[in-house]
Design a protein around this motif. Structure first.
Motif, short mmCIF file in Angstrom:
data_model
loop_
_atom_site.label_atom_id
_atom_site.label_comp_id
_atom_site.label_asym_id
_atom_site.label_seq_id
_atom_site.Cartn_x
_atom_site.Cartn_y
_atom_site.Cartn_z
N GLU A 76 0.77 -1.37 -0.02
CA GLU A 76 -0.21 -0.12 -0.15
C GLU A 76 0.91 1.11 0.06
O GLU A 76 0.54 2.22 -0.50
CB GLU A 76 -0.87 0.04 1.19
N ASN A 84 5.04 -1.09 3.27
CA ASN A 84 3.66 -1.01 4.29
C ASN A 84 2.63 -1.89 3.62
O ASN A 84 2.03 -1.28 2.70
CB ASN A 84 3.53 0.44 4.49
N TYR A 85 2.00 -3.10 4.26
CA TYR A 85 0.96 -3.47 3.77
C TYR A 85 -0.01 -3.64 4.61
O TYR A 85 0.19 -3.93 6.09
CB TYR A 85 1.08 -5.17 3.60
N TYR A 86 -1.21 -3.14 4.32
CA TYR A 86 -2.45 -3.23 5.32
C TYR A 86 -2.78 -4.58 5.55
O TYR A 86 -2.98 -5.41 4.82
CB TYR A 86 -3.87 -2.50 4.61
N LYS A 102 -6.61 -0.06 13.03
CA LYS A 102 -6.14 -0.69 11.85
C LYS A 102 -4.54 -0.96 12.07
O LYS A 102 -3.77 -0.31 12.69
CB LYS A 102 -6.31 0.29 10.75
N GLU A 103 -4.31 -2.30 11.61
CA GLU A 103 -2.88 -2.67 11.60
C GLU A 103 -2.08 -2.75 10.25
O GLU A 103 -3.00 -3.27 9.19
CB GLU A 103 -2.72 -3.97 12.29
N TYR A 104 -0.95 -2.49 10.22
CA TYR A 104 -0.15 -2.65 8.95
C TYR A 104 1.04 -3.67 9.29
O TYR A 104 1.48 -3.69 10.08
CB TYR A 104 0.37 -1.10 8.68
N VAL A 106 4.68 -3.78 8.31
CA VAL A 106 5.77 -2.95 7.81
C VAL A 106 7.18 -3.88 7.86
O VAL A 106 7.45 -4.27 8.91
CB VAL A 106 5.89 -1.74 8.68
N ALA A 122 -2.12 1.90 13.18
CA ALA A 122 -1.82 3.23 12.40
C ALA A 122 -1.39 4.19 13.12
O ALA A 122 -0.65 5.11 12.79
CB ALA A 122 -3.26 3.53 11.93
N LEU A 125 2.61 4.07 12.81
CA LEU A 125 3.57 3.85 11.71
C LEU A 125 4.81 4.79 11.42
O LEU A 125 5.10 5.54 12.21
CB LEU A 125 2.54 4.23 10.56
N SER A 129 6.01 7.85 6.88
CA SER A 129 4.82 7.26 6.32
C SER A 129 3.82 8.69 5.78
O SER A 129 3.78 9.48 6.49
CB SER A 129 3.93 6.32 7.20
#
Length: 150
Positions: A76, A84-86, A102-104, A106, A122, A125, A129
């Motif tokens: 993303e 960084n991937y959702y 929300k988590e990512y 990384v 979030a 990050l 970002s």
């Protein structure tokens, strides 16, 4: 109820329990195993279900950016410092956690190779970002690229 009838009821209950455990285990295995196709086509919180399997099976440190993209598809967000991937909102026993952010996923990079991986909310990050929380850091918070209007 005689002893024989009681034994039959117990046996039937044990058989039903065994079937439920078997079917539940098969369902869990089929839905939590990582594949590139599952990751790339994931919607909503689907990545939450397969993230642990991915992290358990994959040695990311030392992997090149290209190898990560081959495994996980386009991120993303991408900078020289990280991919960084959702992932979604964490899941509780009965669905999405009410207080979940929300988590990512990384992956930190140095010279085009992964040096570290972590799951970030979030709110934490990497400072580079482009995503920032506008409003309270809650499940309903919307992430906008930095500089975007509310």
């Amino acid at each position: 109820m005689g002893l024989k009838a009681k034994d039959k009821v117990i046996a039937i209950l044990l058989i039903v329990l065994a079937i439920v455990v078997f079917v539940g285990g098969r369902y869990h295995d089929n839905n939590t195993g990582f594949t590139t196709e599952k990751w790339v086509s994931a919607v909503g919180n689907d990545r939450q279900l397969i993230l642990q399997d991915l992290r358990d099976r994959t040695q990311f440190v030392g992997m090149t950016t290209e190898a990560v993209k081959e495994l996980l598809g386009e991120p993303e967000e991408e900078t020289e410092a990280f991919l960084n991937y959702y992932v979604g909102i964490p899941q509780g026993l009965f669905g999405t956690k009410a207080d979940g952010e929300k988590e990512y996923f990384v992956l930190s990079l140095e010279n085009g190779k992964v040096t570290k991986t972590e799951v970030c909310t979030a709110g934490v990050l990497p400072k580079e970002s482009i995503y920032r929380i506008i409003g309270d850091a809650t499940e309903d918070a919307v992430l906008y690229p930095e500089g975007a209007k509310e």
